[in-house]
Design an enzyme around this catalytic site. Structure first.
Site, PDB file in Angstrom:
ATOM      1  N   GLY A  46       0.814  -1.129   0.037  1.00 23.30           N
ATOM      2  CA  GLY A  46       0.329   0.252   0.117  1.00 23.30           C
ATOM      3  C   GLY A  46       0.965   1.552   0.238  1.00 23.30           C
ATOM      4  N   GLU A 101       4.435   3.886   5.616  1.00 20.65           N
ATOM      5  CA  GLU A 101       2.947   3.669   5.490  1.00 20.65           C
ATOM      6  C   GLU A 101       2.045   4.114   5.043  1.00 20.65           C
ATOM      7  OE1 GLU A 101       1.835   0.760   5.945  1.00 20.65           O
ATOM      8  OE2 GLU A 101       0.580   0.007   7.313  1.00 20.65           O
ATOM      9  N   ASP A 102       1.535   3.106   4.275  1.00 17.12           N
ATOM     10  CA  ASP A 102       0.006   4.024   3.959  1.00 17.12           C
ATOM     11  C   ASP A 102      -0.505   4.988   4.222  1.00 17.12           C
ATOM     12  OD1 ASP A 102      -0.846   1.717   4.698  1.00 17.12           O
ATOM     13  OD2 ASP A 102      -1.510   1.143   2.512  1.00 17.12           O
ATOM     14  N   ASP A 105      -4.503   2.392  11.076  1.00 13.63           N
ATOM     15  CA  ASP A 105      -5.409   2.058  10.968  1.00 13.63           C
ATOM     16  C   ASP A 105      -5.906   1.386  12.733  1.00 13.63           C
ATOM     17  OD1 ASP A 105      -8.533   1.952  10.479  1.00 13.63           O
ATOM     18  OD2 ASP A 105      -8.532  -0.650  10.298  1.00 13.63           O
ATOM     19  N   PHE A 154     -13.331   3.763   4.374  1.00 15.68           N
ATOM     20  CA  PHE A 154     -12.371   3.018   4.478  1.00 15.68           C
ATOM     21  C   PHE A 154     -12.176   3.677   2.430  1.00 15.68           C
ATOM     22  CE2 PHE A 154     -11.130  -1.058   2.082  1.00 15.68           C
ATOM     23  CZ  PHE A 154     -10.213  -1.338   2.443  1.00 15.68           C
ATOM     24  N   ASP A 161      -5.852  -0.331  -1.369  1.00 14.52           N
ATOM     25  CA  ASP A 161      -6.766  -0.999  -2.669  1.00 14.52           C
ATOM     26  C   ASP A 161      -7.648  -1.735  -0.883  1.00 14.52           C
ATOM     27  OD1 ASP A 161      -5.062  -2.938   0.017  1.00 14.52           O
ATOM     28  OD2 ASP A 161      -5.626  -4.641  -1.533  1.00 14.52           O
ATOM     29  N   ARG A 167      -5.366   0.450  -6.572  1.00 14.75           N
ATOM     30  CA  ARG A 167      -4.399   1.019  -6.278  1.00 14.75           C
ATOM     31  C   ARG A 167      -3.519   2.327  -6.876  1.00 14.75           C
ATOM     32  NH1 ARG A 167      -2.280  -1.986  -1.746  1.00 14.75           N
ATOM     33  NH2 ARG A 167      -2.119  -4.360  -1.826  1.00 14.75           N
TER      34      ARG A 167
END
Ligand code: IMP
Ligand code: MG
Length: 181
Positions: A46, A101-102, A105, A154, A161, A167
């Site tokens: 990601g 990092e993307d 969460d 989300f 993704d 993506r």
């Protein structure tokens, strides 16, 4: 880019907004690490897009490495199980490491990763997260550099993704709930 309303509910963070924010964040990183050398670690898959955009803005000597962790599979909820699918190619002892990092969460992936990396005796380990969803946090974890704090939606695009799709979208978009319900 024109998105299908059936799949994409809306654009949450446009690519232009991301680029402007990365200018600010990377200026800060270049100041913070002045006179040092950085190892940039990309968390596959990601973070590839933000990683490449950050890398091109780093003005101090640096090298790169890649790591893959297990994540969601094809559902939109975290399993809480973290596994290293691909480890770093090289040791990090004595190095200044910046993990890219993307999205953070629940925070479980990064908590696990940081505990693991600390055992390898780096000089320092910090975290850059493009996106942060603090309302979903289940463990105590704070990124050192955050692109955008976002609500509990989300999101896909710009590397992120859903079931390996989307993506390639240039913007961070809210996925239409129709896609996963
Ligand atoms: P955490 O361990 O719950 O913090 O999960 C982090 C990982 O879950 C991220 O690296 C993403 O791969 C994935 N993830 C969490 N939220 C989203 C989202 O909104 N869209 C896409 N992937 C997500
Ligand atoms: Mg990820």
């Amino acid at each position: 880019m024109q998105y299908s309303k059936d799949e994409i509910q809306s654009v949450l963070v446009s690519n232009a907004t991301i680029q402007a924010r990365l200018d600010e964040l990377c200026a800060q990183i270049n100041r913070d690490y002045k006179g040092r050398e950085l190892l940039l670690v990309c968390i596959l898959k990601g973070a590839v897009t933000v990683f490449a955009d950050v890398l091109r803005r780093i003005e101090i000597p640096c090298s790169i490495d890649f790591m893959a962790l297990s994540s969601y599979g094809s559902s939109s909820k975290s399993s809480g199980v973290v596994r290293i699918l691909k480890d770093l190619d090289h040791g990090i002892e004595g190095k200044d490491v910046l993990v890219i990092e993307d999205i953070v969460d629940s925070g479980m992936s990064m908590k696990y990763l940081f505990e693991n990396l600390e055992t390898r005796s780096p000089a320092s380990v910090k975290l850059l997260a493009l996106l942060d969803k603090p309302s979903r946090r289940r463990v105590d974890l704070k990124a050192d550099y955050v692109g955008f704090t976002i609500p509990d939606e989300f999101v896909v695009g710009y590397g992120l993704d859903f079931a390996e799709k989307y993506r390639n979208l240039p913007d961070v978009c809210i996925l239409s709930p129709k896609v996963y319900e």
